[in-house]
Design a protein around this motif. Structure first.
Motif, PDB file in Angstrom:
ATOM      1  N   PRO A 128       0.805  -1.233   0.000  1.00  0.00           N
ATOM      2  CA  PRO A 128       0.000   0.000   0.000  1.00  0.00           C
ATOM      3  C   PRO A 128       0.836   1.280   0.000  1.00  0.00           C
ATOM      4  N   SER A 129       2.022   1.242   0.616  1.00  0.00           N
ATOM      5  CA  SER A 129       2.843   2.450   0.671  1.00  0.00           C
ATOM      6  C   SER A 129       3.780   2.575  -0.528  1.00  0.00           C
ATOM      7  N   ALA A 130       3.840   1.534  -1.370  1.00  0.00           N
ATOM      8  CA  ALA A 130       4.751   1.552  -2.513  1.00  0.00           C
ATOM      9  C   ALA A 130       4.117   0.801  -3.681  1.00  0.00           C
ATOM     10  N   ALA A 131       3.180   1.451  -4.351  1.00  0.00           N
ATOM     11  CA  ALA A 131       2.439   0.794  -5.430  1.00  0.00           C
ATOM     12  C   ALA A 131       3.329   0.532  -6.641  1.00  0.00           C
ATOM     13  N   LEU A 132       3.203  -0.666  -7.199  1.00  0.00           N
ATOM     14  CA  LEU A 132       3.978  -1.066  -8.380  1.00  0.00           C
ATOM     15  C   LEU A 132       3.185  -0.847  -9.658  1.00  0.00           C
ATOM     16  N   GLY A 133       1.862  -0.847  -9.532  1.00  0.00           N
ATOM     17  CA  GLY A 133       1.041  -0.699 -10.727  1.00  0.00           C
ATOM     18  C   GLY A 133      -0.402  -0.515 -10.342  1.00  0.00           C
ATOM     19  N   ILE A 134      -1.174  -0.092 -11.346  1.00  0.00           N
ATOM     20  CA  ILE A 134      -2.588   0.166 -11.122  1.00  0.00           C
ATOM     21  C   ILE A 134      -3.324  -0.178 -12.405  1.00  0.00           C
ATOM     22  N   ALA A 135      -4.544  -0.679 -12.259  1.00  0.00           N
ATOM     23  CA  ALA A 135      -5.310  -1.060 -13.442  1.00  0.00           C
ATOM     24  C   ALA A 135      -6.794  -0.882 -13.189  1.00  0.00           C
ATOM     25  N   ALA A 136      -7.508  -0.587 -14.270  1.00  0.00           N
ATOM     26  CA  ALA A 136      -8.965  -0.551 -14.237  1.00  0.00           C
ATOM     27  C   ALA A 136      -9.450  -1.779 -14.999  1.00  0.00           C
ATOM     28  N   VAL A 137     -10.258  -2.620 -14.322  1.00  0.00           N
ATOM     29  CA  VAL A 137     -10.729  -3.873 -14.905  1.00  0.00           C
ATOM     30  C   VAL A 137     -12.252  -3.836 -14.947  1.00  0.00           C
ATOM     31  N   ASP A 138     -12.817  -3.894 -16.144  1.00  0.00           N
ATOM     32  CA  ASP A 138     -14.270  -3.820 -16.299  1.00  0.00           C
ATOM     33  C   ASP A 138     -14.941  -4.929 -15.496  1.00  0.00           C
ATOM     34  N   ALA A 139     -15.944  -4.552 -14.696  1.00  0.00           N
ATOM     35  CA  ALA A 139     -16.564  -5.515 -13.782  1.00  0.00           C
ATOM     36  C   ALA A 139     -17.385  -6.568 -14.515  1.00  0.00           C
ATOM     37  N   SER A 140     -17.939  -6.221 -15.684  1.00  0.00           N
ATOM     38  CA  SER A 140     -18.757  -7.218 -16.377  1.00  0.00           C
ATOM     39  C   SER A 140     -17.951  -8.060 -17.352  1.00  0.00           C
ATOM     40  N   SER A 141     -17.042  -7.441 -18.125  1.00  0.00           N
ATOM     41  CA  SER A 141     -16.302  -8.206 -19.138  1.00  0.00           C
ATOM     42  C   SER A 141     -14.985  -8.773 -18.612  1.00  0.00           C
ATOM     43  N   GLY A 142     -14.450  -8.179 -17.549  1.00  0.00           N
ATOM     44  CA  GLY A 142     -13.156  -8.609 -17.047  1.00  0.00           C
ATOM     45  C   GLY A 142     -11.994  -8.045 -17.843  1.00  0.00           C
TER      46      GLY A 142
END
Length: 138
Positions: free
Chosen positions: A44-58
């Motif tokens: 949590p204090s050192a994020a390596l990456g971030i992504a948005a993943v569609d809840a219906s299609s994945g």
């Protein structure tokens, strides 16, 4: 669900499936609506990456690799409620639409219903009166 979203985000970011990650459901406030999981990968204090993943299609719709030397900026629920000037909230949920407060789904906003009004708190802790174009944070 959440577990699948995390797995897809790790795969897209080319990180080990044992990398710690957490997901939060975000409601879209723009047409066609829907929802997505915001997945933050790494400590949590050192994020390596971030992504948005569609809840219906994945489908992983957006992602970014981070340096791993800082947290991904998003105030937690309680901090967002305090920033909104509310002692408590009837409702606080993560939402997103493209607006002056946020141009990227990777930076959702807290929508906070204080009982008197609904306000939005962005990743920097700035409070916005609405998500309409032309709304200025205060």
């Amino acid at each position: 669900g959440e577990t699948e979203a995390i797995a897809r985000a790790l795969e897209r970011l080319e990180l080990s499936e044992t990398t710690p990650a957490r997901a939060a459901l975000v409601s879209r406030r723009d047409p066609p609506g829907g929802a997505y999981y915001l997945v933050v990968v790494g400590d949590p204090s050192a994020a390596l990456g971030i992504a948005a993943v569609d809840a219906s299609s994945g489908e992983v719709t957006q992602w970014a690799t981070l340096a791993g030397d800082a947290p991904h900026l998003l105030p937690d629920r309680e901090a967002a409620i305090q920033r909104a000037g509310a002692s408590s909230a009837r409702r606080a949920e993560l939402v997103w639409r493209s607006c002056p407060a946020s141009r990227s789904p990777l930076y959702p906003l807290w929508e906070i219903d204080t009982g008197d009004e609904v306000v939005y708190v962005d990743h920097a802790g700035q409070v916005w009166p609405s998500l309409e174009p032309g709304a200025h944070g205060g």
